[in-house]
Design a protein around this motif. Structure first.
Motif, PDB file in Angstrom:
ATOM      1  N   PRO A 154      36.975  35.875  42.614  1.00  7.61           N
ATOM      2  CA  PRO A 154      35.547  35.628  42.368  1.00  7.61           C
ATOM      3  C   PRO A 154      34.839  36.799  41.688  1.00  7.61           C
ATOM      4  O   PRO A 154      33.989  36.600  40.832  1.00  7.61           O
ATOM      5  N   GLY A 155      35.220  38.033  42.021  1.00  4.55           N
ATOM      6  CA  GLY A 155      34.574  39.200  41.430  1.00  4.55           C
ATOM      7  C   GLY A 155      35.180  39.629  40.107  1.00  4.55           C
ATOM      8  O   GLY A 155      34.821  40.663  39.553  1.00  4.55           O
ATOM      9  N   GLY A 156      36.126  38.876  39.593  1.00  2.11           N
ATOM     10  CA  GLY A 156      36.819  39.235  38.364  1.00  2.11           C
ATOM     11  C   GLY A 156      38.229  39.706  38.663  1.00  2.11           C
ATOM     12  O   GLY A 156      38.568  40.048  39.783  1.00  2.11           O
ATOM     13  N   GLY A 157      39.036  39.716  37.670  1.00  2.00           N
ATOM     14  CA  GLY A 157      40.424  40.121  37.837  1.00  2.00           C
ATOM     15  C   GLY A 157      41.280  39.013  38.423  1.00  2.00           C
ATOM     16  O   GLY A 157      40.805  37.898  38.694  1.00  2.00           O
ATOM     17  N   TYR A 158      42.533  39.337  38.610  1.00  3.41           N
ATOM     18  CA  TYR A 158      43.512  38.361  39.083  1.00  3.41           C
ATOM     19  C   TYR A 158      44.283  38.921  40.272  1.00  3.41           C
ATOM     20  O   TYR A 158      44.366  40.124  40.469  1.00  3.41           O
ATOM     21  N   ARG A 159      44.868  38.006  41.035  1.00  2.00           N
ATOM     22  CA  ARG A 159      45.738  38.366  42.156  1.00  2.00           C
ATOM     23  C   ARG A 159      46.966  37.469  42.101  1.00  2.00           C
ATOM     24  O   ARG A 159      46.857  36.243  42.033  1.00  2.00           O
ATOM     25  N   ILE A 160      48.134  38.101  42.122  1.00  2.00           N
ATOM     26  CA  ILE A 160      49.399  37.367  42.186  1.00  2.00           C
ATOM     27  C   ILE A 160      49.881  37.391  43.623  1.00  2.00           C
ATOM     28  O   ILE A 160      49.770  38.408  44.310  1.00  2.00           O
ATOM     29  N   CYS A 181      44.999  43.158  37.521  1.00  2.00           N
ATOM     30  CA  CYS A 181      45.725  42.246  38.397  1.00  2.00           C
ATOM     31  C   CYS A 181      46.216  43.052  39.592  1.00  2.00           C
ATOM     32  O   CYS A 181      46.699  44.174  39.444  1.00  2.00           O
ATOM     33  N   VAL A 182      46.076  42.485  40.780  1.00  2.00           N
ATOM     34  CA  VAL A 182      46.507  43.155  42.005  1.00  2.00           C
ATOM     35  C   VAL A 182      47.451  42.233  42.777  1.00  2.00           C
ATOM     36  O   VAL A 182      47.508  41.025  42.534  1.00  2.00           O
ATOM     37  N   LEU A 183      48.161  42.832  43.719  1.00  2.00           N
ATOM     38  CA  LEU A 183      49.020  42.072  44.622  1.00  2.00           C
ATOM     39  C   LEU A 183      49.322  42.931  45.828  1.00  2.00           C
ATOM     40  O   LEU A 183      49.135  44.142  45.801  1.00  2.00           O
ATOM     41  N   ASP A 184      49.762  42.286  46.885  1.00  2.00           N
ATOM     42  CA  ASP A 184      50.240  42.977  48.078  1.00  2.00           C
ATOM     43  C   ASP A 184      51.731  42.705  48.163  1.00  2.00           C
ATOM     44  O   ASP A 184      52.153  41.592  48.494  1.00  2.00           O
ATOM     45  N   ALA A 185      52.523  43.731  47.841  1.00  2.00           N
ATOM     46  CA  ALA A 185      53.983  43.573  47.781  1.00  2.00           C
ATOM     47  C   ALA A 185      54.616  43.883  49.122  1.00  2.00           C
ATOM     48  O   ALA A 185      54.202  44.830  49.804  1.00  2.00           O
ATOM     49  N   GLN A 186      55.614  43.103  49.480  1.00  2.00           N
ATOM     50  CA  GLN A 186      56.447  43.530  50.586  1.00  2.00           C
ATOM     51  C   GLN A 186      57.098  44.829  50.107  1.00  2.00           C
ATOM     52  O   GLN A 186      57.560  44.915  48.968  1.00  2.00           O
ATOM     53  N   GLN A 187      57.089  45.848  50.948  1.00  2.00           N
ATOM     54  CA  GLN A 187      57.547  47.164  50.530  1.00  2.00           C
ATOM     55  C   GLN A 187      58.951  47.129  49.919  1.00  2.00           C
ATOM     56  O   GLN A 187      59.227  47.855  48.960  1.00  2.00           O
ATOM     57  N   ALA A 188      59.800  46.277  50.409  1.00  2.00           N
ATOM     58  CA  ALA A 188      61.155  46.169  49.878  1.00  2.00           C
ATOM     59  C   ALA A 188      61.175  45.654  48.439  1.00  2.00           C
ATOM     60  O   ALA A 188      62.181  45.795  47.740  1.00  2.00           O
ATOM     61  N   GLN A 189      60.073  45.078  47.982  1.00  2.00           N
ATOM     62  CA  GLN A 189      59.996  44.516  46.626  1.00  2.00           C
ATOM     63  C   GLN A 189      59.168  45.384  45.674  1.00  2.00           C
ATOM     64  O   GLN A 189      58.881  44.983  44.551  1.00  2.00           O
ATOM     65  N   GLU A 190      58.808  46.591  46.098  1.00  2.00           N
ATOM     66  CA  GLU A 190      57.965  47.461  45.285  1.00  2.00           C
ATOM     67  C   GLU A 190      58.567  47.700  43.890  1.00  2.00           C
ATOM     68  O   GLU A 190      57.861  47.638  42.881  1.00  2.00           O
ATOM     69  N   ALA A 191      59.855  47.960  43.796  1.00  2.83           N
ATOM     70  CA  ALA A 191      60.496  48.223  42.503  1.00  2.83           C
ATOM     71  C   ALA A 191      60.459  46.993  41.595  1.00  2.83           C
ATOM     72  O   ALA A 191      60.313  47.120  40.371  1.00  2.83           O
ATOM     73  N   PHE A 192      60.563  45.811  42.180  1.00  2.73           N
ATOM     74  CA  PHE A 192      60.477  44.568  41.401  1.00  2.73           C
ATOM     75  C   PHE A 192      59.146  44.516  40.649  1.00  2.73           C
ATOM     76  O   PHE A 192      59.094  44.254  39.452  1.00  2.73           O
ATOM     77  N   TYR A 193      58.056  44.777  41.347  1.00  2.00           N
ATOM     78  CA  TYR A 193      56.736  44.708  40.733  1.00  2.00           C
ATOM     79  C   TYR A 193      56.479  45.893  39.798  1.00  2.00           C
ATOM     80  O   TYR A 193      55.783  45.748  38.792  1.00  2.00           O
ATOM     81  N   ALA A 194      57.060  47.044  40.104  1.00  2.00           N
ATOM     82  CA  ALA A 194      56.920  48.212  39.230  1.00  2.00           C
ATOM     83  C   ALA A 194      57.497  47.913  37.847  1.00  2.00           C
ATOM     84  O   ALA A 194      56.970  48.386  36.832  1.00  2.00           O
TER      85      ALA A 194
END
Length: 153
Positions: free
Chosen positions: A79-85, A116-129
């Motif tokens: 709602p405030g702008g931007g995206y979330r995956i 764009c923001v997201l909350d990654a499971q820590q084990a998947q941090e490298a995937f999103y990086a």
């Protein structure tokens, strides 16, 4: 069972345009991964799947007239702008074939250079990086699983 993923097609749809069978299949896969496989009993349905500005992405393969959902993610326009995956997952027997990366590439093509923001499971941090996300805050535990907030753009 080995899943043949060649020819799997990236599909996307606004929430309001999803047919009930596809929505059910997407939610069933998410429940299979996040609730059953990860042994994490939580309310997977958070009320955002049917928001007007929600876009669902998935990879599907046609198996002789039967469509199988192999992977999915959800892109929210905040709602405030931007995206979330969020809700990024791949069926257990289809992992290791780059399907999640294909979905991320498709969603991020829509996001463009906007935040764009997201909350990654820590084990998947490298995937999103690999998709340009960097840690953007303190780690936290949600439903017994360590997470880290990440941002891009």
């Amino acid at each position: 069972m080995t899943v043949h993923t060649q020819g799997a097609t990236v599909r996307r749809s606004w929430a309001s345009d999803l047919d009930t069978g596809t929505l059910y299949a997407l939610l069933a896969l998410r429940t299979e991964v996040f609730v059953v496989e990860q042994e994490c009993p939580y309310q997977e349905l958070d009320g955002r799947d049917l928001e007007q500005r929600t876009r669902h992405y998935w990879l599907a393969a046609d198996r002789g007239g039967t469509v199988e959902i192999l992977a999915t993610l959800r892109l929210l326009k905040e709602p405030g702008g931007g995206y979330r995956i969020g809700r990024v997952c791949t069926r257990l027997d289809a992992r290791g074939r780059g399907l999640g990366h294909r979905l991320m590439d498709a969603a991020l093509a829509e996001v463009g250079d906007r935040q764009c923001v997201l909350d990654a499971q820590q084990a998947q941090e490298a995937f999103y990086a690999r998709h340009g996300f960097v840690v953007a805050g303190e780690s936290f535990v949600e439903d017994g699983i360590p997470h880290v907030p990440m941002a891009r753009g």
